[in-house]
Design a protein around this motif. Sequence first.
Motif, PDB file in Angstrom:
ATOM      1  N   VAL A 277       0.356  -6.168   6.477  1.00  0.00           N
ATOM      2  CA  VAL A 277       0.745  -5.439   5.266  1.00  0.00           C
ATOM      3  C   VAL A 277       2.240  -5.633   5.056  1.00  0.00           C
ATOM      4  O   VAL A 277       3.037  -5.427   5.968  1.00  0.00           O
ATOM      5  CB  VAL A 277       0.418  -3.946   5.381  1.00  0.00           C
ATOM      6  CG1 VAL A 277       0.645  -3.248   4.053  1.00  0.00           C
ATOM      7  CG2 VAL A 277      -1.014  -3.744   5.836  1.00  0.00           C
TER       8      VAL A 277
ATOM      9  N   ILE B   1       4.708  -0.912   2.904  1.00  0.00           N
ATOM     10  CA  ILE B   1       3.991   0.341   3.179  1.00  0.00           C
ATOM     11  C   ILE B   1       4.853   1.501   2.687  1.00  0.00           C
ATOM     12  O   ILE B   1       6.027   1.605   3.062  1.00  0.00           O
ATOM     13  CB  ILE B   1       3.717   0.504   4.691  1.00  0.00           C
ATOM     14  CG1 ILE B   1       2.789  -0.614   5.184  1.00  0.00           C
ATOM     15  CG2 ILE B   1       3.106   1.875   4.996  1.00  0.00           C
ATOM     16  CD1 ILE B   1       2.609  -0.639   6.703  1.00  0.00           C
TER      17      ILE B   1
ATOM     18  N   ARG C 236      -7.839   1.704  12.049  1.00  0.00           N
ATOM     19  CA  ARG C 236      -7.990   0.294  11.677  1.00  0.00           C
ATOM     20  C   ARG C 236      -9.060  -0.407  12.514  1.00  0.00           C
ATOM     21  O   ARG C 236      -9.075  -0.292  13.730  1.00  0.00           O
ATOM     22  CB  ARG C 236      -6.654  -0.430  11.860  1.00  0.00           C
ATOM     23  CG  ARG C 236      -6.632  -1.757  11.145  1.00  0.00           C
ATOM     24  CD  ARG C 236      -6.465  -1.610   9.624  1.00  0.00           C
ATOM     25  NE  ARG C 236      -5.077  -1.669   9.255  1.00  0.00           N
ATOM     26  CZ  ARG C 236      -4.383  -0.607   8.855  1.00  0.00           C
ATOM     27  NH1 ARG C 236      -4.965   0.571   8.735  1.00  0.00           N
ATOM     28  NH2 ARG C 236      -3.129  -0.723   8.546  1.00  0.00           N
TER      29      ARG C 236
ATOM     30  N   ASP D  79      -0.698   4.170   4.680  1.00  0.00           N
ATOM     31  CA  ASP D  79      -1.318   3.428   5.771  1.00  0.00           C
ATOM     32  C   ASP D  79      -1.770   4.440   6.822  1.00  0.00           C
ATOM     33  O   ASP D  79      -1.008   5.315   7.215  1.00  0.00           O
ATOM     34  CB  ASP D  79      -0.292   2.455   6.371  1.00  0.00           C
ATOM     35  CG  ASP D  79      -0.912   1.589   7.461  1.00  0.00           C
ATOM     36  OD1 ASP D  79      -2.143   1.435   7.479  1.00  0.00           O
ATOM     37  OD2 ASP D  79      -0.148   1.062   8.299  1.00  0.00           O
TER      38      ASP D  79
ATOM     39  N   THR E  67       3.345   5.905   6.394  1.00  0.00           N
ATOM     40  CA  THR E  67       2.320   5.858   7.431  1.00  0.00           C
ATOM     41  C   THR E  67       1.904   7.300   7.700  1.00  0.00           C
ATOM     42  O   THR E  67       2.761   8.170   7.897  1.00  0.00           O
ATOM     43  CB  THR E  67       2.884   5.197   8.700  1.00  0.00           C
ATOM     44  OG1 THR E  67       3.286   3.865   8.356  1.00  0.00           O
ATOM     45  CG2 THR E  67       1.841   5.139   9.803  1.00  0.00           C
TER      46      THR E  67
ATOM     47  N   THR F 278       0.842  -1.202   0.000  1.00  0.00           N
ATOM     48  CA  THR F 278       0.000   0.000   0.000  1.00  0.00           C
ATOM     49  C   THR F 278       0.874   1.246   0.000  1.00  0.00           C
ATOM     50  O   THR F 278       1.922   1.274   0.647  1.00  0.00           O
ATOM     51  CB  THR F 278      -0.969   0.014   1.206  1.00  0.00           C
ATOM     52  OG1 THR F 278      -1.874   1.118   1.067  1.00  0.00           O
ATOM     53  CG2 THR F 278      -0.242   0.154   2.541  1.00  0.00           C
TER      54      THR F 278
END
Length: 188
Positions: free
Chosen positions: A147, A150, A141, A136, A153, A133
């Motif tokens: 995951v 990433i 969540r 994040d 974040t 992804t």
Amino acid sequence: MKAVSDLRADIGEILLTESQIQARVAELGAQVSIDYGGRSLTLVSVLKGSLPFMADLMRSIDRPLRIDLMEVSSYGGATTESSGLVRILKDLSSSIEGEDVLIVEDIIDTGLTLNYLVRYLRGKKPASLRICTLLDKPARRLVEIDVDYIGFTIPDQFVVGYGLDYGELYRNLRFVGVLRPEVYSSAG
Ligand code: IMP
Ligand code: MG
């Protein structure tokens, strides 16, 4: 009709600049190339938000790869919230049975969309299934998701640009920025 310069005015803070995104995507591609060794892989992009990320990531992976595209949408609800009820608008075009599959997502928020998608794709019996992804947002969540890759974040803010939309707009911005709350609170 809004011009891109008007769209820019709806953005408060720029969270990720174009060059930060490009540098990180190159790193992710290099890591994926190492991790998959001599294996070929299939990238499954989740439209529409991951379109620019997919286009950049695939070109930074130095391995033979195939791509496939899915499109999903959440049922109903306000457009800054995920409902968790996922509808498949476009399914895979080829079988992924026995393939090493990497899901390419724009953002993981509650995790409900990806949770559904992972279970759906596991049912198609890939040899392996990993998740990459760009963004994040762990603060929101609702379901636990492992995951593998990433990009960044980010804090709990609604962001647009580089594929991410609000009301289908802003996807063509080259950066990721925080949408000014007035924009969605005034939309009713
Ligand atoms: P989840 O099911 O809550 O993880 O939501 C995932 C989907 O919600 C993403 O693929 C996006 O389409 C959308 N989404 C979540 N957060 C944002 C955001 O900050 N900006 C734009 N779209 C978002
Ligand atoms: Mg999406």
